[in-house]
Design a protein around this motif. Structure first.
Motif, short mmCIF file in Angstrom:
data_model
loop_
_atom_site.label_atom_id
_atom_site.label_comp_id
_atom_site.label_asym_id
_atom_site.label_seq_id
_atom_site.Cartn_x
_atom_site.Cartn_y
_atom_site.Cartn_z
N HIS A 162 -9.03 -10.62 5.69
CA HIS A 162 -8.00 -9.98 6.51
C HIS A 162 -6.73 -9.70 5.73
CE1 HIS A 162 -10.37 -10.47 10.11
NE2 HIS A 162 -10.52 -11.75 9.86
N TYR A 163 -6.19 -8.51 5.95
CA TYR A 163 -4.86 -8.14 5.48
C TYR A 163 -4.06 -7.86 6.74
CZ TYR A 163 -6.44 -7.97 0.68
OH TYR A 163 -6.93 -8.32 -0.56
N LEU A 164 -3.17 -8.79 7.08
CA LEU A 164 -2.49 -8.74 8.37
C LEU A 164 -1.17 -7.98 8.27
CD1 LEU A 164 -3.04 -12.48 9.40
CD2 LEU A 164 -4.48 -10.49 9.90
N PRO A 165 -0.95 -7.02 9.15
CA PRO A 165 0.33 -6.30 9.15
C PRO A 165 1.49 -7.26 9.34
CG PRO A 165 -1.26 -5.22 10.58
CD PRO A 165 -1.87 -6.53 10.21
N ILE A 166 2.55 -7.06 8.57
CA ILE A 166 3.75 -7.89 8.67
C ILE A 166 4.74 -7.21 9.60
CG2 ILE A 166 5.68 -8.91 7.41
CD1 ILE A 166 3.88 -9.01 4.95
N ASP A 167 5.18 -7.94 10.61
CA ASP A 167 6.15 -7.41 11.57
C ASP A 167 7.55 -7.55 10.98
OD1 ASP A 167 7.62 -6.56 13.71
OD2 ASP A 167 7.24 -8.34 14.96
N LEU A 168 8.11 -6.44 10.51
CA LEU A 168 9.46 -6.44 9.96
C LEU A 168 10.47 -5.81 10.91
CD1 LEU A 168 8.65 -5.50 6.25
CD2 LEU A 168 9.21 -7.74 7.17
N SER A 169 10.07 -5.63 12.18
CA SER A 169 11.00 -5.04 13.15
C SER A 169 12.26 -5.88 13.35
CB SER A 169 10.29 -4.79 14.49
OG SER A 169 9.78 -6.00 15.02
N THR A 193 -7.79 -1.21 17.03
CA THR A 193 -7.14 -0.28 16.12
C THR A 193 -8.16 0.70 15.58
OG1 THR A 193 -5.85 -0.05 14.08
CG2 THR A 193 -7.45 -1.84 14.16
N ALA A 194 -7.71 1.92 15.34
CA ALA A 194 -8.57 2.93 14.73
C ALA A 194 -8.28 3.11 13.25
CB ALA A 194 -8.38 4.28 15.44
N ASP A 195 -7.32 2.33 12.72
CA ASP A 195 -6.97 2.46 11.30
C ASP A 195 -6.51 1.10 10.79
OD1 ASP A 195 -6.47 3.42 8.80
OD2 ASP A 195 -4.69 4.57 9.34
N ARG A 196 -7.32 0.49 9.94
CA ARG A 196 -6.99 -0.82 9.39
C ARG A 196 -7.50 -0.90 7.95
NH1 ARG A 196 -11.48 -5.22 11.68
NH2 ARG A 196 -13.31 -4.01 11.09
N LEU A 197 -7.01 -1.89 7.21
CA LEU A 197 -7.61 -2.21 5.92
C LEU A 197 -8.94 -2.90 6.16
CD1 LEU A 197 -4.71 -1.65 4.76
CD2 LEU A 197 -5.16 -3.51 3.16
N PHE A 198 -9.92 -2.58 5.33
CA PHE A 198 -11.25 -3.20 5.38
C PHE A 198 -11.49 -3.79 4.00
CE2 PHE A 198 -16.06 -2.09 6.23
CZ PHE A 198 -16.42 -3.37 5.83
N VAL A 209 0.86 -1.19 0.00
CA VAL A 209 0.00 0.00 0.00
C VAL A 209 0.89 1.23 0.00
CG1 VAL A 209 -1.81 1.28 1.20
CG2 VAL A 209 -1.81 -1.23 1.27
N GLY A 210 0.89 1.94 -1.11
CA GLY A 210 1.63 3.19 -1.20
C GLY A 210 0.83 4.32 -0.57
N ARG A 211 1.37 4.94 0.45
CA ARG A 211 0.66 5.99 1.19
C ARG A 211 1.36 7.34 1.04
NH1 ARG A 211 -2.96 4.14 5.22
NH2 ARG A 211 -3.08 1.87 5.37
N ASP A 212 1.81 7.64 -0.16
CA ASP A 212 2.48 8.90 -0.41
C ASP A 212 1.43 9.97 -0.66
OD1 ASP A 212 4.31 10.85 -0.89
OD2 ASP A 212 4.85 10.16 -2.90
N GLY A 213 0.88 10.51 0.42
CA GLY A 213 -0.20 11.48 0.32
C GLY A 213 -1.55 10.84 0.52
N GLN A 232 2.08 -0.19 5.25
CA GLN A 232 2.42 -0.32 3.84
C GLN A 232 2.54 -1.75 3.34
OE1 GLN A 232 5.93 2.40 3.75
NE2 GLN A 232 4.71 3.57 2.31
N VAL A 233 2.80 -2.72 4.22
CA VAL A 233 3.01 -4.10 3.77
C VAL A 233 2.15 -5.04 4.62
CG1 VAL A 233 4.67 -5.92 3.31
CG2 VAL A 233 5.36 -3.54 3.06
N PHE A 234 1.33 -5.86 3.92
CA PHE A 234 0.40 -6.75 4.60
C PHE A 234 0.43 -8.14 3.94
CE2 PHE A 234 -1.15 -2.46 4.87
CZ PHE A 234 -1.68 -2.32 6.14
N THR A 235 0.03 -9.15 4.73
CA THR A 235 -0.20 -10.48 4.18
C THR A 235 -1.70 -10.69 4.00
OG1 THR A 235 1.75 -11.45 5.23
CG2 THR A 235 0.00 -12.95 4.60
N PRO A 236 -2.16 -10.91 2.75
CA PRO A 236 -3.57 -11.24 2.55
C PRO A 236 -3.86 -12.66 3.02
CG PRO A 236 -2.53 -10.42 0.52
CD PRO A 236 -1.44 -10.76 1.49
#
Length: 279
Positions: free
Chosen positions: A244-251, A170-175, A18-22, A260-264
């Motif tokens: 579900h699009y699950l956030p990927i933990d790249l820490s 969460t208050a902000d997720r993919l739906f 997900v590109g979130r540039d703006g 920006q990066v999720f696992t469908p």
């Protein structure tokens, strides 16, 4: 006996970038296979795994490169992924990348493409059901697996917490959902085709333009909008799996998650159902 050839890797690594540039977001969903060739003969002939890059590591590298190249076109991303393996592992002599894209196009709201709401390209199947007796008929139109998503303006908070609860609010997720819906006709529209299009347009406008506190609330609001837009519809029933699009933990790899990066993933999924009528 000689080992004629060998390769190995990881397949069906599903990734959503997900590109979130703006305010205007871009989405690219891929299923990736990465296959390696090189100095791996001993793993086959002697059970010696010292040169083998674990397939789980290959999956992690797909995710890492996706994070580092969020906005790249798919061809550029594939090239960057192959180069990552060649640069990092001198015993890898060849990399074969294949990727298939799930295409999304923007939802149009009053003729304008929306910034962060999308429908699946080549979407869904139209359905008709008719039950007829000598006393009358019951006619319904609908859609099956009509798929849409938005990349922001959706949350899930203040739900029941007990010892079985592990999901974080969460208050902000993919739906995202693949909706099955039927709407029951109480009158005959001037054009069923136009009326069916109006049903979907009304539902998608609500989906795209209002904050969703949960699938339940959004479905009800979509149903209200449909009944307001198409007077010949008596009621609408909707069943929506929560894709579900699950956030990927790249820490562990020094990269923060920033939406920006999720696992469908399709299974298991929440299944939300409701019917909205005129009363």
């Amino acid at each position: 006996m000689p080992l004629i050839s060998n390769s190995y890797g990881k397949g069906r690594v599903r990734i959503m970038r997900v590109g979130r540039d703006g305010a205007r977001h871009e989405v690219r969903e891929l299923s990736v296979q990465a296959m390696l060739t090189g100095d791996f003969t001993a793993a086959y002939t002697q059970g010696d795994n010292r040169q083998v890059i674990a397939t789980d590591s290959i999956k992690n590298i797909v995710n890492i490169v996706a994070r580092d190249h969020v906005g790249a076109e798919n061809e550029v991303f594939a090239g960057a992924l192959a180069q990552y393996f060649l640069d990092r592992y001198p015993h890898v002599t060849g990399v074969d990348i294949s990727a298939s894209e799930t295409k999304w196009r923007r939802i149009e709201v009053e003729g304008a493409p929306h910034d962060h709401a999308f429908v699946l390209d080549g979407n869904g199947k139209a359905t008709v059901t008719l039950a007829a007796t000598r006393e009358g008929t019951r006619l319904a139109s609908g859609v099956d697996r009509f798929t849409f998503l938005k990349t922001t303006q959706s949350g899930w908070e203040d739900y029941w917490f007990d010892e079985a609860t592990t999901l974080k609010p969460t208050a902000d997720r993919l739906f995202a959902t693949a909706m099955e819906a039927q709407w029951l006709w109480s009158g005959v529209p001037a054009s069923y085709e136009a009326a069916n299009a109006a049903v979907l347009a009304a539902a998608l406008k609500v989906f795209a333009t209002t904050y969703s506190p949960g699938v339940q609330a959004t479905l009800y609001q979509m149903g209200e909008a449909v009944l307001a837009a198409v007077p010949e519809v008596a009621e609408i029933s909707m069943a929506c799996p929560n894709k579900h699009y699950l956030p990927i933990d790249l820490s562990p790899f020094g990269r923060a998650f920033d939406g920006q990066v999720f696992t469908p993933t399709d299974e298991p999924h929440g299944q939300i159902v409701c019917t909205v009528g005129r009363g």
